[in-house]
Each structure stands twice: as structure tokens, then as C-alpha cells.
Scaffold this motif. Structure first.
Motif, PDB file in Angstrom:
ATOM      1  N   PHE A 117       0.826  -1.213   0.000  1.00 34.37           N
ATOM      2  CA  PHE A 117       0.000   0.000   0.000  1.00 34.37           C
ATOM      3  C   PHE A 117       0.860   1.264   0.000  1.00 34.37           C
ATOM      4  O   PHE A 117       0.424   2.323   0.447  1.00 34.37           O
ATOM      5  N   TRP A 121      -0.543   4.806   1.608  1.00 36.35           N
ATOM      6  CA  TRP A 121      -0.449   4.433   3.023  1.00 36.35           C
ATOM      7  C   TRP A 121      -1.210   5.401   3.928  1.00 36.35           C
ATOM      8  O   TRP A 121      -1.786   4.976   4.947  1.00 36.35           O
ATOM      9  N   ARG A 124      -4.885   4.434   3.787  1.00 40.58           N
ATOM     10  CA  ARG A 124      -5.048   3.115   4.415  1.00 40.58           C
ATOM     11  C   ARG A 124      -4.968   3.218   5.939  1.00 40.58           C
ATOM     12  O   ARG A 124      -5.749   2.592   6.663  1.00 40.58           O
TER      13      ARG A 124
END
Length: 282
Positions: A117, A121, A124
Motif C-alpha cells: 500500500f 499508506w 489506508r
């Protein structure tokens, strides 16, 4: 001070000052027996993670110990593949099932920037944290926090968080005291937990620490764990040997002098530094 003495987290939850770590402790009889030995030795704080693969064995030991649930503090962590709102909800449910518990005392995001990711990030982590805040508000986690987060990861999380992390678990030992993030955590009332407080064993090869231990009639591990506590860290020593598990909890009948502390402070860089979370390949 004893193994049942506590630090107080930002939300007033009490956390025992030393935890028993289970990283690199194989699932099955080894993890079960080590955890049971720790509980029998007086530890009341157990640290595991989904990635460690031993939550079931740890949970079985907790159940078999006969210790009342409200006397224990159990931590587990969300692994990198499960970043995201729905994924984090499902991962916590699975961890609770494996541990055989209705709630954990502390739930952590294990790493801030998984390789899968890396281009998203920030989002997320925001989505993951929203799920963790819900778990906290629903009583599935008495406290929530992070692990391996550096300052820029925390600053990004703060942009969307309604509850700040209560803990940051870091690679903290005499070789790497991560001064910048530790100071940031302290300023934001985030407790610094020390994983690998003995440098995954590297500390035992250093004669200068052995000399301090010999003078105090203590083990190298005891001396370095005491140093960790004196720094305001919460150390998470790991062992699978009963006698060492017991020894690692016997930290409260001696003190380090300024000279002893200076010797240990002087070990900076002697056995490596923390992994850079933005560069890990997992």
C-alpha cells in the motif's frame, strides 16, 4: 515497583510496566509453555501479534493460567495485509477468536507503510484507524495504538484521528533510542514500548555491559531491562527458557548508578538500528 505496577495511558487505562514478548516464539507447545511460564512468574502483560502466528497458543495459556481476565493485559497487532476499514475489523475479530477473548487490552497497527500500500499508506492508515476507534468505542480494545511509526506517520494519522494513539511500540534498546519519535510521543502522551529491548540477543556479546552486570551481581538482561525502565520505556523481553523468563522479571531490587547508565548509553549503534518503515519489503 513490581511486575504488576503500571504506567497509566492517556485514557487512564493501566498497563503493567513490563510485558512478556512472544515474537519469534513458535506456535504450539513452545509459545504455550513460554506464556504460561511468564504468567506463573508474575507477568500480567502479554504481547503477541497476528503476524507472530501464535495467538491460539498464547490464548490457550491465558485460559489455562486460571488468572482472572481483568488482572491481565493482552496486546495483539494488525498485520500489513489487513490495512483498511473492513479488513481491520475482520482481522481483529479473527485475532479475538484465536486468542479466545472478548476484547484485547491494546490493539496496534504493526507497521505504518506496508509495501503493498506504499502509494496510499496515508489513506489506508486513516481507514484502519477509523476501524480501531470503533473497536475502542465498542469495548473490543481497551486501548489502541501503533508500532514502528515515525513522526511523519503519526502527524499524518493525526489529521483524521479523533482519538490519538495511546502507545507506540518501537525498536528501543541501547543501540537505538529513536530519540526524535520518543520525544514526539512523550509530547503527545503516547507511551513508548520497547520491543527487542535486548537487541535480539546482541547485547550479551558486549563486555562493557557484562562488567556492569557482574558488579551488581545481576544478569546482562536484568541490567539492560532496568535501563529501559529508567528511560521511561516499557520493555517487552522475550524468552522461551523458564529461568530466564523469571530472571527478566526481577528488575526491582537494584538501581543503576549514573556511571552504569552512562556505560549503557554509550552503546549507541553497537548492534544496529530500527528498520525504516518506509523501506521495509513487507
Amino acid at each position: 515497583m513490581t511486575l504488576t505496577d503500571t504506567f497509566t495511558l492517556a485514557n487512564d487505562v493501566k498497563i503493567p510496566v513490563v510485558g512478556f514478548g512472544t515474537w519469534q516464539t513458535p506456535d504450539g507447545d513452545v509459545a504455550y509453555q513460554a506464556t504460561l511460564d511468564a504468567l506463573n512468574a508474575g507477568y500480567r502483560h502479554i504481547d503477541t501479534a497476528a503476524f507472530y502466528g501464535n495467538e491460539e497458543s498464547v490464548g490457550r495459556a491465558i485460559a489455562d493460567s486460571g488468572i482472572a481476565r481483568n488482572e491481565l493485559f493482552v496486546t495483539t497487532k494488525l498485520w500489513n495485509a489487513d490495512h483498511g476499514y473492513a479488513q481491520a475489523q475482520a482481522a481483529l475479530a479473527l485475532s479475538l477468536q484465536k486468542l479466545g477473548l472478548d476484547y484485547v487490552d491494546l490493539y496496534l497497527i504493526h507497521w505504518p507503510n506496508p509495501v503493498a500500500f506504499r502509494n496510499e499508506w496515508q489513506q489506508r492508515n486513516a481507514d484502519t484507524w477509523r476501524a480501531m476507534e470503533e473497536a475502542y468505542n465498542d469495548g473490543k480494545a481497551r486501548a489502541i495504538g501503533v508500532s514502528n511509526f515515525q513522526v511523519h506517520h503519526l502527524e499524518e494519522l493525526f489529521k483524521t484521528a479523533t482519538i490519538k494513539p495511546m502507545v507506540n511500540q518501537l525498536f528501543l534498546n541501547p543501540s537505538d533510542t529513536e530519540d526524535e519519535v520518543v520525544a514526539f510521543d512523550n509530547a503527545h502522551n503516547i507511551l513508548n514500548e520497547a520491543y527487542s529491548p535486548l537487541g535480539t540477543g546482541a547485547i550479551f556479546d558486549l563486555p562493557e555491559v557484562q562488567a556492569v552486570a557482574d558488579r551488581l551481581n545481576k544478569t546482562v538482561a536484568q541490567v539492560v531491562l532496568r535501563w529501559s525502565l529508567d528511560k521511561g520505556f516499557l520493555p517487552l523481553p522475550k524468552s522461551t527458557h523458564t529461568e530466564r523468563i523469571i530472571e527478566n522479571g526481577q528488575l526491582f531490587d537494584f538501581e543503576l548508578s549514573a556511571e552504569d547508565t552512562a556505560v549503557i548509553d554509550g552503546l549507541h549503534g553497537k548492534f544496529g538500528f530500527h528498520k525504516e518503515a518506509d523501506q521495509v519489503e513487507f
